[in-house]
Design an enzyme around this catalytic site. Sequence first.
Site, PDB file in Angstrom:
ATOM      1  N   ASN A 119       0.869  -1.169   0.000  1.00  0.00           N
ATOM      2  CA  ASN A 119       0.000   0.000   0.000  1.00  0.00           C
ATOM      3  C   ASN A 119       0.907   1.220   0.000  1.00  0.00           C
ATOM      4  OD1 ASN A 119      -1.432   2.321   0.944  1.00  0.00           O
ATOM      5  ND2 ASN A 119      -3.071   1.011   1.717  1.00  0.00           N
ATOM      6  N   GLU A 169      -3.915   1.987  -2.892  1.00  0.00           N
ATOM      7  CA  GLU A 169      -3.997   3.418  -2.567  1.00  0.00           C
ATOM      8  C   GLU A 169      -3.105   4.259  -3.488  1.00  0.00           C
ATOM      9  OE1 GLU A 169      -5.126   5.521   1.238  1.00  0.00           O
ATOM     10  OE2 GLU A 169      -4.054   3.801   2.038  1.00  0.00           O
ATOM     11  N   ASP A 175      -4.241  -4.923   0.778  1.00  0.00           N
ATOM     12  CA  ASP A 175      -4.603  -4.308   2.043  1.00  0.00           C
ATOM     13  C   ASP A 175      -6.053  -4.681   2.336  1.00  0.00           C
ATOM     14  OD1 ASP A 175      -5.260  -2.736   4.187  1.00  0.00           O
ATOM     15  OD2 ASP A 175      -4.684  -0.831   3.271  1.00  0.00           O
ATOM     16  N   ASN A 205      -7.513  -4.365   5.293  1.00  0.00           N
ATOM     17  CA  ASN A 205      -8.087  -3.589   6.389  1.00  0.00           C
ATOM     18  C   ASN A 205      -8.817  -4.501   7.372  1.00  0.00           C
ATOM     19  OD1 ASN A 205      -7.465  -0.735   6.352  1.00  0.00           O
ATOM     20  ND2 ASN A 205      -8.540  -0.624   4.395  1.00  0.00           N
ATOM     21  N   ASP A 248      -2.233  -6.408   5.927  1.00  0.00           N
ATOM     22  CA  ASP A 248      -1.928  -6.727   4.524  1.00  0.00           C
ATOM     23  C   ASP A 248      -1.686  -8.229   4.432  1.00  0.00           C
ATOM     24  OD1 ASP A 248      -1.330  -3.785   3.292  1.00  0.00           O
ATOM     25  OD2 ASP A 248      -0.560  -3.946   5.344  1.00  0.00           O
ATOM     26  N   ASP A 276       2.670   4.541   5.294  1.00  0.00           N
ATOM     27  CA  ASP A 276       2.460   4.002   6.642  1.00  0.00           C
ATOM     28  C   ASP A 276       2.346   2.479   6.631  1.00  0.00           C
ATOM     29  OD1 ASP A 276       0.044   4.205   5.309  1.00  0.00           O
ATOM     30  OD2 ASP A 276      -0.960   5.405   6.845  1.00  0.00           O
ATOM     31  N   HIS A 277       2.374   1.872   5.460  1.00  0.00           N
ATOM     32  CA  HIS A 277       2.436   0.421   5.329  1.00  0.00           C
ATOM     33  C   HIS A 277       3.859   0.007   4.958  1.00  0.00           C
ATOM     34  CE1 HIS A 277      -1.987  -0.627   5.010  1.00  0.00           C
ATOM     35  NE2 HIS A 277      -2.011   0.699   4.913  1.00  0.00           N
TER      36      HIS A 277
END
Length: 258
Positions: free
Chosen positions: A7, A34, A147, A149, A218, A247-248
């Site tokens: 991501n 993203e 991802d 989530n 993930d 941030d991943h």
Amino acid sequence: MKIATYNVNGINGRLPVLLRWLEETAPDVACLQELKAPDEKFPEQAIKDAGYSAIWHGQKSWNGVAILARGTGIQETRRGLPGDPDDSHSRYIEALVNGITIGCLYLPNGNPAPGPKFDYKLRWFERLIAHAAELYRANMPAVLLGDYNVIPTELDAYKPERWVEDALFRPETRAAFKVLVEQGWTDAIRKLYPTEVIYTFYDYFRNAYGRNAGLRIDHFLLSPHLDSRLVAAGVDRNVRGWEKTSDHAPVWIELADK
């Protein structure tokens, strides 16, 4: 064969990070989420110069998914999940690469929950489960990665008690993930590391990366054909520490030849 998911949290803003990671780790296939860019703003030439062909499904400012392949072609098989012709979110793209069906996904976050965004997350999950069942019945090598989530278990969150009401950890979310896996898919990371603390996401706040206060959201789900070929998996955690990074952290698996 090395397959990765990342991501990128904005492909153009993070392009130097993405290109550095591709150069240093050289995955054969890289699935991105993203993108936060419309189709015409995808950095196709930069990706090509890095040695990768690509297909992508973009969206202005939000969402967006892509599949990159090194030294080989990509045969796109699906763009978007079936089941809702009015869904305008760019969250799923699927292709054949070297005889493997690659399903790259960015499952909705769903917060705040309960609420309309959480309802959308669960509806999208239902569509994913239905499509995954079709892929599974096709009896072909397949991997659903990206991802999700979803925090599947308490082991997958730093201080899980803080996430009880979050859409990523609510019972409905975990139950949906369990239904998906129990179709016959293998969670690649947990097959090789069933009890280890492994995170793939670290918030930008409160020095989460430095404190190793993360989440595992993930995931790689493998069909039986690929489960038997799985030889390694890991997280490129150091990438999360690079300047102006996502941030991943990237996650990867390695498959043995047939």
